[in-house]
Design an enzyme around this catalytic site. Structure first.
Site, PDB file in Angstrom:
ATOM      1  N   GLU A 196       0.844  -1.147  -0.080  1.00  0.00           N
ATOM      2  CA  GLU A 196       0.016  -0.141  -0.003  1.00  0.00           C
ATOM      3  C   GLU A 196       0.717   1.488   0.044  1.00  0.00           C
ATOM      4  O   GLU A 196       0.859   1.995   0.922  1.00  0.00           O
ATOM      5  CB  GLU A 196      -0.894  -0.006   1.031  1.00  0.00           C
ATOM      6  CG  GLU A 196      -0.517  -0.107   2.563  1.00  0.00           C
ATOM      7  CD  GLU A 196      -1.530  -0.380   3.701  1.00  0.00           C
ATOM      8  OE1 GLU A 196      -2.649  -0.861   3.289  1.00  0.00           O
ATOM      9  OE2 GLU A 196      -1.381   0.093   4.861  1.00  0.00           O
ATOM     10  N   GLU A 411      -5.923  -7.779   1.920  1.00  0.00           N
ATOM     11  CA  GLU A 411      -6.369  -7.415   3.377  1.00  0.00           C
ATOM     12  C   GLU A 411      -7.859  -7.154   3.346  1.00  0.00           C
ATOM     13  O   GLU A 411      -8.264  -6.062   2.649  1.00  0.00           O
ATOM     14  CB  GLU A 411      -5.549  -6.051   3.936  1.00  0.00           C
ATOM     15  CG  GLU A 411      -4.144  -6.542   4.425  1.00  0.00           C
ATOM     16  CD  GLU A 411      -3.583  -5.465   4.682  1.00  0.00           C
ATOM     17  OE1 GLU A 411      -4.042  -4.692   5.486  1.00  0.00           O
ATOM     18  OE2 GLU A 411      -2.073  -5.314   4.687  1.00  0.00           O
TER      19      GLU A 411
END
Length: 524
Positions: A196, A411
Site C-alpha cells: 500500500e 487485506e
C-alpha cells in the site's frame, strides 16, 4: 374512484410483497459455500514481519523505520520487539493455519533481518528463518505469498540518504528483491513488492503519523518536523514505482522462465462515496479516487499520473521520462487490493487557493469517515460497518478502467478493541458479508484470484499497537508462552473453508458454543 380502505389495503399488500421479495433476496444472498468459488480460488490470511515476528534484536536483525517510530513512543508506548514471537513460534502458527484450513498465507520479509545494512552481506540467520518458514508452509500444503516491504525500510538506508525520497533506493531495493527471488523464488510464486504505497506515503511523508515520520509544518499531525509535506509524498511514491518496476523487470528477465512466478503491488482502496448528490461532491469523489487509487494504478496501466494530480500538484509531482514511463507501464502480474471500509467525500476546492499545499490540499476534497475529517483525527476508532457492495463497486472500477487485472484481496477484516473475549460476532458478520461480496464481484466478471482475511493473529497494529485487534486468533500477552486461542471467527472461517454452512444463522449458532466465552474461563 377507489375507496380509501381499498387503496390502503392494496398499498399494504404491495408493501408486504416488496418486503417478502427483499427478505427472499437477503436469504439467498446470505447462503453460499466455498464450492461457489472457482476451484483454483485461494483463501488465506495474513500478517507482516514487524507485526508478528518479534525477535527484533536477535540473530543479526537491525532496526527498521518502524522500530524507530514505535520506540519514539508514537504507538501508545507499544512496540514490536516481541510482537507474537512468530520468529520462534512459526511452526505452531503454521499448524494453526492447517487446522483452520487455509490455502495460503501472506507474510512479509524483514529487509533488515535479511540484509541488516540494507545492502551488502546477507544475514545467514535471517536467510535460515525465511527458508524454514517457507519450507514449513510448503510442507503443509499452504501457498506462500511474500511481500518485500511493509512500512519497514532498514533504518540504515533512511539514515544514509533518506530512504524512499532518494533515487538511491531504486538500486538497493532491486538488489534486495534479487536476493529474495534467488533464495526463495523456487518455492514462492507470488511476490508483492511494496505494501500500500499510497497509505505509506501519506502517513509517512505528509502527516508524519507513521514510519518514517517525515513531515513539515503546518501539516504534521505529530511533533516531527523532519521532511517536506508539500513534495515528499509524491517523491516517495515516484521512487516506489520506479523501484517496483525495476524489480519486476529483473524478475521477468532473469527468473520468470525458470520459477514461473508472479510479481505485483498492493493498493489501499476505500469505498468512495460522495457526501451529497451535489455535482461538486461527485467531482470531488472522482478526484479523491484519482489521488488515492489512480496515483498508483494510472502509472501502472497508462504510464503516467492522473491529470488531476498533475494539474493540482504541478511541478511538485515528479515526471516520468519516456524510458521510465515504458518501464512502469504494465509492470505487474496482479494487483493486491486492501479494503476495509468506506469514506465520504465532499468538495474542498478552496484549499487550492492556498500557496503552501500538501497532498491533502492538492486533492481539494475532504475525506470523512465515522463523522470525522480524515487527516485531523484517527477516524478508524470504531468497528467497520458491513457494506460489501462498496468493495464490489470499487472492483468494478478496476475491471472497467484498468483492464480487469488479476486481483488478490490481500487485506480485509474487522477492527475491534483488544480483549480476551473470543466471541467476535462482529468479525464473523463482517467476513460473511465481504466474502459474499467477493463472490458477487466474481459473478460480475471481476478477475479475482483470492481472498486473504486480515489478520491471522492479534498483531502489533500500525496506529494502535496492541490496543486493537483484527485477528481470528487471540494472543494472550499475559502468558509468557503467548498462547494462541481460536476466536469465533476462526471457527466460522474454518467451517466455511471446509465446505460448511455460511449463513449468519449458522454463525450465531457457533456463538452458543460454551467453550468460546473468554480466555479467563480457560484458566479456571
Amino acid at each position: 374512484m377507489m375507496e380509501p380502505e381499498t387503496s390502503l389495503s392494496l398499498a399494504f399488500m404491495l408493501t408486504l410483497l416488496l418486503l417478502v421479495n427483499f427478505v427472499v433476496g437477503v436469504l439467498s444472498a446470505d447462503k453460499y459455500s466455498r464450492d461457489d468459488f472457482p476451484s483454483d480460488f485461494v483463501f488465506g490470511s495474513g500478517t507482516s514481519a514487524y507485526q508478528v515476528e518479534g525477535a527484533a534484536n536477535e540473530d543479526g536483525r537491525t532496526p527498521s523505520i518502524w522500530d524507530t517510530f514505535a520506540h519514539d513512543g508514537y504507538v501508545h508506548g507499544d512496540n514490536g520487539d516481541v510482537a507474537c514471537d512468530g520468529y520462534n513460534r512459526y511452526k505452531e502458527d503454521v499448524r494453526l493455519m492447517v487446522e483452520t484450513g487455509l490455502d495460503a498465507y501472506r507474510f512479509s520479509i524483514s529487509w533488515s533481518r535479511l540484509i541488516p545494512n540494507g545492502r551488502g552481506p546477507v544475514n545467514p540467520k535471517g536467510l535460515e528463518y525465511y527458508n524454514n518458514l517457507i519450507n514449513e508452509l510448503i510442507s503443509k500444503g499452504i501457498q506462500p505469498h511474500a511481500t518485500l516491504h511493509n512500512f519497514d525500510l532498514p533504518q540504515a538506508l533512511e539514515d544514509e540518504y533518506g530512504g524512499w525520497v532518494s533515487r538511491n533506493i531504486i538500486r538497493d531495493f532491486t538488489d534486495y528483491a534479487e536476493v529474495c527471488f534467488r533464495e526463495f523464488g523456487d518455492r514462492v510464486l507470488y511476490w508483492t513488492t511494496v505494501n500500500e504505497p499510497n497509505v505509506f506515503a501519506l502517513g509517512g511523508y505528509d502527516q508524519g503519523n507513521s514510519p518514517p515520520q517525515r513531515c513539515s509544518l503546518p501539516f504534521c499531525t505529530t511533533n516531527s518536523t523532519r521532511g517536506n509535506s508539500t513534495s515528499e509524498p509524491y517523491l516517495a511514491v515516484h521512487h516506489i514505482l520506479l523501484s517496483h518496476s525495476s524489480a519486476v523487470r529483473l524478475y521477468r528477465r532473469k527468473y520468470r522462465a525458470e520459477q514461473h512466478g508472479f510479481v505485483g503491488i498492493s493498493v489501499y482502496v476505500f469505498g468512495f462515496l460522495p457526501l451529497t448528490n451535489r455535482e461538486k461532491d461527485m467531482e470531488a469523489t472522482q478526484r479523491a479516487r484519482d489521488f488515492q487509487v489512480g496515483w498508483i494504478m494510472e502509472p501502472l496501466f497508462h504510464g503516467d499520473y492522473p491529470n488531476s494530480m498533475k494539474a493540482n500538484a504541478g511541478a511538485r509531482i515528479p515526471a516520468f521520462t519516456n524510458r521510465e514511463s515504458k518501464q512502469v507501464k504494465g509492470s505487474y502480474d496482479f494487483i493486491g487490493v486492501i479494503h476495509y471500509n468506506n469514506i465520504n467525500v465532499t468538495d474542498n476546492t478552496d484549499a487550492l487557493k492556498t500557496k503552501l499545499r500538501d497532498y491533502s490540499a492538492d486533492m481539494a476534497a475532504q475525506l470523512i469517515c465515522m463523522n470525522f475529517v480524515m487527516f485531523k483525527h484517527n477516524c478508524f476508532k470504531s468497528q467497520y460497518p458491513v457494506t460489501p457492495w462498496s468493495l464490489v463497486e470499487e472492483l468494478d472500477r478496476f475491471k472497467l478502467h484498468y483492464g480487469n487485472p488479476p486481483i488478490f484481496i490481500y487485506e480485509n477484516g474487522q477492527r475491534t478493541a483488544s480483549n480476551s473475549s473470543l466471541q467476535d460476532v462482529s468479525r464473523v458478520k463482517y467476513l460473511h458479508g465481504y466474502i459474499g461480496g467477493v463472490l458477487d464481484a466474481l459473478r460480475n466478471g471481476s478477475n479475482i484470484r483470492g481472498y486473504f482475511q486480515w489478520s491471522f493473529l492479534d498483531l502489533f497494529e500500525l496506529l494502535d499497537g496492541y490496543g486493537t485487534s483484527f485477528g481470528i486468533y487471540y494472543v494472550d500477552r499475559n502468558d509468557p508462552e503467548l498462547k494462541r486461542y481460536p476466536k469465533l471467527s476462526a471457527k466460522w472461517y474454518s467451517r466455511f473453508l471446509r465446505g460448511g454452512s455460511t449463513s449468519i444463522v449458522g454463525a450465531i449458532e457457533l456463538e452458543k458454543d460454551t467453550s468460546l466465552v473468554s480466555v479467563g474461563h480457560l484458566f479456571h
